[in-house]
Scaffold this active site. Structure first.
Site, PDB file in Angstrom:
ATOM      1  N   TRP A  21       0.894  -0.993  -0.334  1.00  0.00           N
ATOM      2  CA  TRP A  21       0.103   0.060  -0.253  1.00  0.00           C
ATOM      3  C   TRP A  21       1.088   1.213  -0.045  1.00  0.00           C
ATOM      4  O   TRP A  21       0.706   2.636  -0.904  1.00  0.00           O
ATOM      5  CB  TRP A  21      -1.046   0.263   1.410  1.00  0.00           C
ATOM      6  CG  TRP A  21      -1.963   0.972   1.093  1.00  0.00           C
ATOM      7  CD1 TRP A  21      -1.502   2.169   0.180  1.00  0.00           C
ATOM      8  CD2 TRP A  21      -2.197   1.965   2.820  1.00  0.00           C
ATOM      9  NE1 TRP A  21      -2.892   2.848   1.633  1.00  0.00           N
ATOM     10  CE2 TRP A  21      -2.814   3.258   2.850  1.00  0.00           C
ATOM     11  CE3 TRP A  21      -1.901   1.341   4.364  1.00  0.00           C
ATOM     12  CZ2 TRP A  21      -3.152   3.459   3.399  1.00  0.00           C
ATOM     13  CZ3 TRP A  21      -2.511   2.073   4.875  1.00  0.00           C
ATOM     14  CH2 TRP A  21      -2.975   2.880   5.377  1.00  0.00           C
ATOM     15  N   GLN A  27       7.080   5.448  -0.911  1.00  0.00           N
ATOM     16  CA  GLN A  27       8.806   5.026   0.324  1.00  0.00           C
ATOM     17  C   GLN A  27      10.047   4.434  -0.492  1.00  0.00           C
ATOM     18  O   GLN A  27      10.333   5.067   0.168  1.00  0.00           O
ATOM     19  CB  GLN A  27       7.148   4.529   1.422  1.00  0.00           C
ATOM     20  CG  GLN A  27       6.679   5.094   1.844  1.00  0.00           C
ATOM     21  CD  GLN A  27       6.307   4.886   3.132  1.00  0.00           C
ATOM     22  OE1 GLN A  27       6.692   3.626   4.106  1.00  0.00           O
ATOM     23  NE2 GLN A  27       5.644   5.789   4.277  1.00  0.00           N
ATOM     24  N   TYR A  54      -2.771   2.291  -5.264  1.00  0.00           N
ATOM     25  CA  TYR A  54      -1.309   2.560  -4.622  1.00  0.00           C
ATOM     26  C   TYR A  54      -0.718   3.479  -5.474  1.00  0.00           C
ATOM     27  O   TYR A  54       0.020   2.661  -6.637  1.00  0.00           O
ATOM     28  CB  TYR A  54      -1.272   1.238  -4.143  1.00  0.00           C
ATOM     29  CG  TYR A  54      -1.728   0.460  -3.128  1.00  0.00           C
ATOM     30  CD1 TYR A  54      -2.952   0.952  -2.468  1.00  0.00           C
ATOM     31  CD2 TYR A  54      -1.526  -0.850  -2.893  1.00  0.00           C
ATOM     32  CE1 TYR A  54      -3.547   0.319  -1.560  1.00  0.00           C
ATOM     33  CE2 TYR A  54      -2.490  -1.803  -2.099  1.00  0.00           C
ATOM     34  CZ  TYR A  54      -3.745  -0.892  -1.641  1.00  0.00           C
ATOM     35  OH  TYR A  54      -4.445  -1.056  -0.552  1.00  0.00           O
ATOM     36  N   SER A 152     -13.883  -4.902  -0.045  1.00  0.00           N
ATOM     37  CA  SER A 152     -12.835  -4.408   1.191  1.00  0.00           C
ATOM     38  C   SER A 152     -13.587  -3.019   2.256  1.00  0.00           C
ATOM     39  O   SER A 152     -14.735  -2.026   1.181  1.00  0.00           O
ATOM     40  CB  SER A 152     -11.685  -4.229   0.808  1.00  0.00           C
ATOM     41  OG  SER A 152     -10.784  -3.190   1.820  1.00  0.00           O
ATOM     42  N   TRP A 205      -6.581  -5.902   7.680  1.00  0.00           N
ATOM     43  CA  TRP A 205      -4.925  -4.953   7.343  1.00  0.00           C
ATOM     44  C   TRP A 205      -4.631  -3.575   8.485  1.00  0.00           C
ATOM     45  O   TRP A 205      -5.522  -4.122   9.139  1.00  0.00           O
ATOM     46  CB  TRP A 205      -4.973  -3.624   6.128  1.00  0.00           C
ATOM     47  CG  TRP A 205      -6.399  -3.043   5.614  1.00  0.00           C
ATOM     48  CD1 TRP A 205      -7.453  -3.163   5.983  1.00  0.00           C
ATOM     49  CD2 TRP A 205      -6.679  -1.619   5.955  1.00  0.00           C
ATOM     50  NE1 TRP A 205      -8.371  -2.797   5.755  1.00  0.00           N
ATOM     51  CE2 TRP A 205      -7.714  -1.362   6.111  1.00  0.00           C
ATOM     52  CE3 TRP A 205      -5.092  -0.666   6.297  1.00  0.00           C
ATOM     53  CZ2 TRP A 205      -8.761  -0.163   6.351  1.00  0.00           C
ATOM     54  CZ3 TRP A 205      -5.809   0.452   6.652  1.00  0.00           C
ATOM     55  CH2 TRP A 205      -7.559   0.762   6.883  1.00  0.00           C
ATOM     56  N   ALA A 209      -1.769  -1.783  13.635  1.00  0.00           N
ATOM     57  CA  ALA A 209      -2.200  -0.949  13.229  1.00  0.00           C
ATOM     58  C   ALA A 209      -0.406   0.416  13.498  1.00  0.00           C
ATOM     59  O   ALA A 209      -0.079   2.053  13.917  1.00  0.00           O
ATOM     60  CB  ALA A 209      -2.069  -0.375  15.239  1.00  0.00           C
ATOM     61  N   LYS A 216       7.449   1.313  19.383  1.00  0.00           N
ATOM     62  CA  LYS A 216       8.496   1.923  19.449  1.00  0.00           C
ATOM     63  C   LYS A 216       8.144   3.458  19.069  1.00  0.00           C
ATOM     64  O   LYS A 216       9.371   3.962  19.310  1.00  0.00           O
ATOM     65  CB  LYS A 216       9.156   2.057  17.395  1.00  0.00           C
ATOM     66  CG  LYS A 216       8.105   2.913  16.874  1.00  0.00           C
ATOM     67  CD  LYS A 216       8.431   2.183  15.279  1.00  0.00           C
ATOM     68  CE  LYS A 216       7.840   2.528  14.383  1.00  0.00           C
ATOM     69  NZ  LYS A 216       7.954   1.828  12.777  1.00  0.00           N
ATOM     70  N   ASN A 295       7.583 -10.488  10.157  1.00  0.00           N
ATOM     71  CA  ASN A 295       6.609 -10.619  10.586  1.00  0.00           C
ATOM     72  C   ASN A 295       6.178 -12.217  10.129  1.00  0.00           C
ATOM     73  O   ASN A 295       4.834 -12.312  10.814  1.00  0.00           O
ATOM     74  CB  ASN A 295       6.243  -9.721   9.256  1.00  0.00           C
ATOM     75  CG  ASN A 295       5.932  -8.101   9.636  1.00  0.00           C
ATOM     76  OD1 ASN A 295       5.923  -8.248  10.727  1.00  0.00           O
ATOM     77  ND2 ASN A 295       6.005  -7.707   8.965  1.00  0.00           N
TER      78      ASN A 295
END
Length: 334
Positions: A21, A27, A54, A152, A205, A209, A216, A295
């Protein structure tokens, strides 16, 4: 890696789905994106999720390039349609027959594949008759351009209406892709019970959060440099809801629970959503390859009832569970 059936179908997907996404085409550089995709493959992830909106179609192109040369039958490739793409003309958005048919063809070209395993309505379209939308999806399936159809952020009522039309038209509506995590549980009161009744799975998704559940972000301290919360163009607006002092303090109190299970906080958060039997997979992204293996370690983890109760005792009172917050834009974005 573990695998679960998607809805009431014979399609199995990896418990961890790689999504792009906010990363591909925006990014991170394309070579890093490719490295992340290859790291996902090496970790056993077979399911990849994207959308035409996206990075205004660039994310699909980057994913297609990154998957080039892989055995297509060994992958599950998902994409979506609804939001504006291109110059955002009057028919460049929504779930009209015109937009769906043009969008699926464009997505297949960018993804460099003859079909997608799952084609998803990115939101509900209040301005197009649902019958038109579902007939278009039926034709997409019959043409072989998509094997299954999903949605979605649809409400329970919308899922029931869409499922009934899909059944009437002879194809399967098998999935919903909602936001879901320890702090955002709006699907639990209505969407999950309806989905269980209809044979629809959740592909969730934001299981961590947007990073707020990684630990962190410390209460009373500046946001880490390079983090999502400090990037106004990379999703800072989205994570704001989770960054109040009460939530940040509570997240730190989850650390002993994670440590008792030899998990990081992020792994605990992903494992938590996977405890819901209606969840088929958790969507995760990555800005660097090393994040993938971490992950994936959440796949197959079982949190016993004591652990789940302990988590609820820490963050349950802070969680949002109002089903009215499951909404789609009232008007098409043009």
């Amino acid at each position: 890696m573990k695998f679960r059936y998607l809805g009431n179908s014979g399609l199995k997907i990896s418990e961890i789905t790689y999504g792009n996404w906010l990363t591909h085409g925006s990014q991170i550089e394309n070579d890093v994106a490719t490295e992340c995709v290859h790291a996902a493959l090496d970790a056993g992830i077979t399911t990849f999720d994207t959308a035409d909106v996206y990075a205004n179609t660039v994310a699909e192109q980057v994913l297609g390039d990154a998957l080039r040369g892989q055995r297509r039958e060994s992958l599950e490739i998902f994409t979506k349609v609804y939001f504006p793409t291109g110059p955002s003309g009057p028919n460049d958005t929504g779930l009209s027959r015109k937009h769906i048919m043009e969008s699926v063809n464009a997505s297949l070209k960018r993804l460099q594949t003859d079909y997608v395993d799952l084609y998803q309505a990115h939101r509900f379209d209040y301005e197009t008759p649902l019958e038109e939308t579902m007939q278009a999806f039926a034709d997409v399936v019959r043409s072989g351009k998509a094997l299954y159809i999903g949605v979605s952020e649809w409400t329970a009522e919308q899922l029931r209406a869409g499922h009934a039309l899909a059944k009437e038209l002879g194809f399967q509506l098998i999935s919903n892709q909602p936001q879901y995590n320890m702090l955002w549980r709006v699907i639990e009161p209505e969407v999950v019970p309806a989905s269980e009744e209809l044979g629809i799975s959740q592909i969730v998704w934001s299981p961590i959060a947007q990073g707020a559940l990684t630990g962190k972000y410390l209460p009373g301290e500046p946001f880490p440099e390079g983090s999502r919360a400090s990037d106004s163009e990379g999703g800072a607006w989205f994570i704001e809801r989770y960054l109040n002092e009460d939530i940040l303090e509570a997240v730190q109190k989850l650390k002993p629970i994670a440590e008792d299970h030899d998990l990081t906080l992020a792994q605990l958060a992903i494992a938590w959503v996977l405890q819901n039997p209606n969840v088929a997979s958790a969507l995760v992204g990555a800005s660097r390859p090393g994040q993938i293996a971490s992950n994936v370690a959440a796949a197959g983890v079982t949190l016993d009832s004591a652990a789940m109760e302990s988590i609820d005792a820490v963050v349950g009172h802070l969680a949002q569970d109002d089903p009215a917050l499951t909404t789609s834009p009232e008007e098409r974005l043009t």
